[in-house]
Motif scaffolding. Sequence first.
Motif, PDB file in Angstrom:
ATOM      1  N   VAL A 305       0.860  -1.190   0.000  1.00 52.46           N
ATOM      2  CA  VAL A 305       0.000   0.000   0.000  1.00 52.46           C
ATOM      3  C   VAL A 305       0.892   1.234   0.000  1.00 52.46           C
ATOM      4  CG1 VAL A 305      -1.795   1.276   1.220  1.00 52.46           C
ATOM      5  CG2 VAL A 305      -1.809  -1.237   1.250  1.00 52.46           C
ATOM      6  N   SER A 306       0.656   2.137  -0.934  1.00 53.19           N
ATOM      7  CA  SER A 306       1.575   3.257  -1.127  1.00 53.19           C
ATOM      8  C   SER A 306       1.489   4.297  -0.019  1.00 53.19           C
ATOM      9  CB  SER A 306       1.303   3.933  -2.484  1.00 53.19           C
ATOM     10  OG  SER A 306      -0.037   4.416  -2.535  1.00 53.19           O
ATOM     11  N   ARG A 307       0.330   4.418   0.633  1.00 55.75           N
ATOM     12  CA  ARG A 307       0.162   5.425   1.682  1.00 55.75           C
ATOM     13  C   ARG A 307      -0.001   4.749   3.033  1.00 55.75           C
ATOM     14  NH1 ARG A 307      -3.923   9.748   1.809  1.00 55.75           N
ATOM     15  NH2 ARG A 307      -2.227  10.866   2.828  1.00 55.75           N
ATOM     16  N   PRO A 308       0.401   5.437   4.108  1.00 57.55           N
ATOM     17  CA  PRO A 308       0.135   4.904   5.444  1.00 57.55           C
ATOM     18  C   PRO A 308      -1.369   4.818   5.691  1.00 57.55           C
ATOM     19  CG  PRO A 308       1.736   6.702   5.519  1.00 57.55           C
ATOM     20  CD  PRO A 308       1.141   6.709   4.154  1.00 57.55           C
ATOM     21  N   ILE A 309      -1.751   3.878   6.539  1.00 61.16           N
ATOM     22  CA  ILE A 309      -3.149   3.748   6.952  1.00 61.16           C
ATOM     23  C   ILE A 309      -3.287   4.390   8.327  1.00 61.16           C
ATOM     24  CG2 ILE A 309      -5.002   2.148   7.540  1.00 61.16           C
ATOM     25  CD1 ILE A 309      -3.733   0.154   5.589  1.00 61.16           C
ATOM     26  N   LEU A 310      -4.231   5.322   8.453  1.00 60.13           N
ATOM     27  CA  LEU A 310      -4.423   6.042   9.708  1.00 60.13           C
ATOM     28  C   LEU A 310      -5.439   5.327  10.577  1.00 60.13           C
ATOM     29  CD1 LEU A 310      -3.956   8.586  11.471  1.00 60.13           C
ATOM     30  CD2 LEU A 310      -5.866   9.640  10.229  1.00 60.13           C
ATOM     31  N   VAL A 311      -5.066   5.103  11.834  1.00 64.34           N
ATOM     32  CA  VAL A 311      -5.979   4.544  12.831  1.00 64.34           C
ATOM     33  C   VAL A 311      -6.027   5.521  14.007  1.00 64.34           C
ATOM     34  CG1 VAL A 311      -6.523   2.597  14.337  1.00 64.34           C
ATOM     35  CG2 VAL A 311      -5.343   2.193  12.158  1.00 64.34           C
ATOM     36  N   PRO A 312      -7.038   6.378  14.078  1.00 69.74           N
ATOM     37  CA  PRO A 312      -7.135   7.308  15.212  1.00 69.74           C
ATOM     38  C   PRO A 312      -7.321   6.539  16.516  1.00 69.74           C
ATOM     39  CG  PRO A 312      -8.560   7.980  13.393  1.00 69.74           C
ATOM     40  CD  PRO A 312      -8.100   6.598  13.080  1.00 69.74           C
ATOM     41  N   LEU A 313      -6.645   6.983  17.563  1.00 69.98           N
ATOM     42  CA  LEU A 313      -6.747   6.363  18.883  1.00 69.98           C
ATOM     43  C   LEU A 313      -7.434   7.316  19.848  1.00 69.98           C
ATOM     44  CD1 LEU A 313      -3.154   4.821  19.143  1.00 69.98           C
ATOM     45  CD2 LEU A 313      -5.259   3.705  18.341  1.00 69.98           C
ATOM     46  N   TYR A 364      -6.152  -3.092  20.179  1.00 72.18           N
ATOM     47  CA  TYR A 364      -7.362  -3.592  19.523  1.00 72.18           C
ATOM     48  C   TYR A 364      -7.731  -2.784  18.275  1.00 72.18           C
ATOM     49  CZ  TYR A 364     -12.230  -4.772  18.622  1.00 72.18           C
ATOM     50  OH  TYR A 364     -13.399  -5.139  18.002  1.00 72.18           O
ATOM     51  N   PRO A 365      -7.716  -1.442  18.312  1.00 72.63           N
ATOM     52  CA  PRO A 365      -8.029  -0.695  17.078  1.00 72.63           C
ATOM     53  C   PRO A 365      -7.060  -1.015  15.934  1.00 72.63           C
ATOM     54  CG  PRO A 365      -8.119   0.762  18.978  1.00 72.63           C
ATOM     55  CD  PRO A 365      -7.528  -0.533  19.455  1.00 72.63           C
ATOM     56  N   VAL A 366      -5.786  -1.257  16.265  1.00 70.70           N
ATOM     57  CA  VAL A 366      -4.809  -1.594  15.230  1.00 70.70           C
ATOM     58  C   VAL A 366      -5.077  -2.991  14.678  1.00 70.70           C
ATOM     59  CG1 VAL A 366      -2.365  -2.037  14.790  1.00 70.70           C
ATOM     60  CG2 VAL A 366      -3.044  -0.059  16.171  1.00 70.70           C
ATOM     61  N   VAL A 367      -5.317  -3.945  15.565  1.00 66.85           N
ATOM     62  CA  VAL A 367      -5.595  -5.320  15.134  1.00 66.85           C
ATOM     63  C   VAL A 367      -6.849  -5.361  14.258  1.00 66.85           C
ATOM     64  CG1 VAL A 367      -6.320  -7.601  15.948  1.00 66.85           C
ATOM     65  CG2 VAL A 367      -4.400  -6.436  17.043  1.00 66.85           C
ATOM     66  N   THR A 368      -7.852  -4.603  14.638  1.00 68.66           N
ATOM     67  CA  THR A 368      -9.082  -4.557  13.845  1.00 68.66           C
ATOM     68  C   THR A 368      -8.784  -4.082  12.424  1.00 68.66           C
ATOM     69  OG1 THR A 368     -10.425  -4.106  15.804  1.00 68.66           O
ATOM     70  CG2 THR A 368     -11.374  -3.531  13.676  1.00 68.66           C
ATOM     71  N   GLN A 369      -7.941  -3.079  12.280  1.00 63.62           N
ATOM     72  CA  GLN A 369      -7.577  -2.586  10.955  1.00 63.62           C
ATOM     73  C   GLN A 369      -6.773  -3.630  10.186  1.00 63.62           C
ATOM     74  OE1 GLN A 369      -8.481   0.426   9.395  1.00 63.62           O
ATOM     75  NE2 GLN A 369      -7.633  -0.720   7.666  1.00 63.62           N
ATOM     76  N   LEU A 370      -5.852  -4.313  10.851  1.00 70.43           N
ATOM     77  CA  LEU A 370      -5.049  -5.343  10.183  1.00 70.43           C
ATOM     78  C   LEU A 370      -5.931  -6.504   9.721  1.00 70.43           C
ATOM     79  CD1 LEU A 370      -1.904  -5.433  12.518  1.00 70.43           C
ATOM     80  CD2 LEU A 370      -2.076  -4.415  10.245  1.00 70.43           C
ATOM     81  N   GLN A 371      -6.919  -6.827  10.503  1.00 64.59           N
ATOM     82  CA  GLN A 371      -7.839  -7.894  10.097  1.00 64.59           C
ATOM     83  C   GLN A 371      -8.722  -7.444   8.935  1.00 64.59           C
ATOM     84  OE1 GLN A 371      -9.638  -8.662  13.945  1.00 64.59           O
ATOM     85  NE2 GLN A 371      -8.318 -10.443  14.298  1.00 64.59           N
ATOM     86  N   THR A 372      -9.004  -6.145   8.884  1.00 63.75           N
ATOM     87  CA  THR A 372      -9.804  -5.612   7.772  1.00 63.75           C
ATOM     88  C   THR A 372      -9.081  -5.771   6.439  1.00 63.75           C
ATOM     89  OG1 THR A 372     -10.853  -3.987   9.223  1.00 63.75           O
ATOM     90  CG2 THR A 372     -10.888  -3.524   6.860  1.00 63.75           C
ATOM     91  N   ILE A 373      -7.756  -5.660   6.467  1.00 58.71           N
ATOM     92  CA  ILE A 373      -6.979  -5.825   5.235  1.00 58.71           C
ATOM     93  C   ILE A 373      -6.553  -7.275   5.037  1.00 58.71           C
ATOM     94  CG2 ILE A 373      -6.169  -3.451   5.258  1.00 58.71           C
ATOM     95  CD1 ILE A 373      -3.512  -4.463   6.352  1.00 58.71           C
TER      96      ILE A 373
END
Length: 633
Positions: A305-313, A364-373
């Motif tokens: 993925v060319s851009r970073p993925i933002l996960v607001p905390l 958990y918010p990070v893991v949720t995003q990783l599972q989404t991809i």
Amino acid sequence: MSDIELLIDRCRESLALSSSNGIDRVRPLHELAVALRCRYDQENRLCDLEEAIDLSVEAEAIANFFDHPYLTWFHHATVLQTRFDSTGAQIDRTSHKLTAYTNSSAVERFHLAVALATAARSRTAHHAIRAYKTALLLAERCLNIRFCSELQYQFIIGDEYRPLAGDAASCAIEHGDLELAVELLEQGRSQLFTRMQDYSFPLSTLVDTQEDLAHEFGQTLVRMELVFQSLHCDTQTNENRTQGLSEIVGSWNELLSKIRALEGFSDVLQPRSFASIRHAAAEGPVIILNISKYRCDALILLQEVSRPILVPLSMKLHQVLPRLSKTMARIKEHARASRPYIGNGSPTKAMTTVLAELWAHVVYPVVTQLQTINLPRQSRIWWCPTGTLSSLPLHAAGDYKNDGECLPNIYVSSYTPTLSSIIRARTSLADLSGHVRGDKLLAIGQSTTLSHVKAEFDILRTLFSDDVIIKDGPDATPDAVFNALHDHAWLHFACHGTLNIAQPLRSHFILHGGNLILNDIAGDGRLSRSGVLAFLAACNSATGDMDQAPDENISMAGAMQSIGFRSVIGTLWAMSDRDGPSLSQDFYGHLIRKGVQNLQVKDSALALHLAVNAMREKGIPPERWATFIHVGI
């Protein structure tokens, strides 16, 4: 007549006695401008503010002509002015001046750049970002002229520098420029170890190929900063000293251009671009955590993925982290001194609470995003935390109290202090041709002070047979160990260690009859070229200072990686001596499953992951197994 009125009158009299355009006019212009500004703050007379600005502009014009350090004072007046300037143009002009002018020290300009960034932030992100970039560039100059790590450490824990990179990145995130946010964090973080590894200022590497050029450049840098710092004497002395300043600056720029023209040195003293540092995610996601007073975020880097993925905390982290730090301090004290736990409940209950909070608010918010991809379970991930998070067990986060999800059941965690460090480790590993120094393991310990070390070494003998060299007790003197280090790429320490926060390379392992200082190991150079793995079964080998944490984790594990080891196993707090034998059995048992001659350092993260999971399955409490971490590739 009020005091401020009397002060303004005296300043006007002093100004009237000065020459019309001479250097002696600069100070009274400045003093009158400051006095008028003070009256504006008290009485809100707009005419006072306007006159103060006009006086500052006049003083700047004279200062420019004479190359006088008043320009620093003018910058301060300009910072105050920015809150009244809705266009932002003044902010951009001042940012440029702070980097372009050379008649004041880097430290002075740094302080003003930080103030300018703070003032500009209330306007627009664009202008604030430019000011933040200026402050980070000037911070690097400040560090470059501090020639020992202790002075550098005092600078990076300062109230202005410590939050700078995080605040700058948060501003870039608000502006929607995630790539820039990553660049700013990389530029501003881990300055001590970055200098040890020579990422942005590789003069030690330059010495190997261009010794005269490296020496001349270093000397010019020193001369230039000494002149900056001497410009606060009397006016006549200043005029004499500034005559040759432009020549020194010209020489410095010329030498820098020569260095950048050399192969491999094009990015010397330049921030690394996102295009170059995004390759840190070549073998798995890298999660950069940023905690700022303005916002809290995770940025996920993926190779595909060319851009970073933002996960607001959650902004609740500002309340949560201080509480977790205090709890961890009590747990660490209990582990280090084997004293009764001081706190509510037990250390196991306290650790379980810490891990649950880290899971809920960060992981958990990070893991949720990783599972989404659709990142497969048990994939490797790398954490790149900042500040207080650098000393907390993110890798072990989970809802253990309610038998819920936990990170060790989902992914295999490693840490990296910066993106550059992991890129460097992979590149240098690829440069190793074959088994440079063989695959024998060198084990160093002090069974005389740690009762389970003998059993630990017996296991290593069983696993490695003739492929392990053991230095224990009286055989493990500093000289004996130092001489043995150069013949081994794989090291295992089972002894006490002491971390020197202010001077990380003065940290040491406690051996028989003395200490093995990390600086001595680093000074040889051979380990930096071929050191592969260092297992630090030593007290507090990975943990740094939580009370005055800079925006990097100062640790023995980090220091060993800076020396050149591609992977390091460390502990966040003192491990239990009785866990050494079983952990070694499971860790090395996995590493040598294909034979000692087929050791692969990239298997070390999974080997530690499996060994720790074995501890969990045996019912060992989390305050014992959560301390172990993997740093590197």
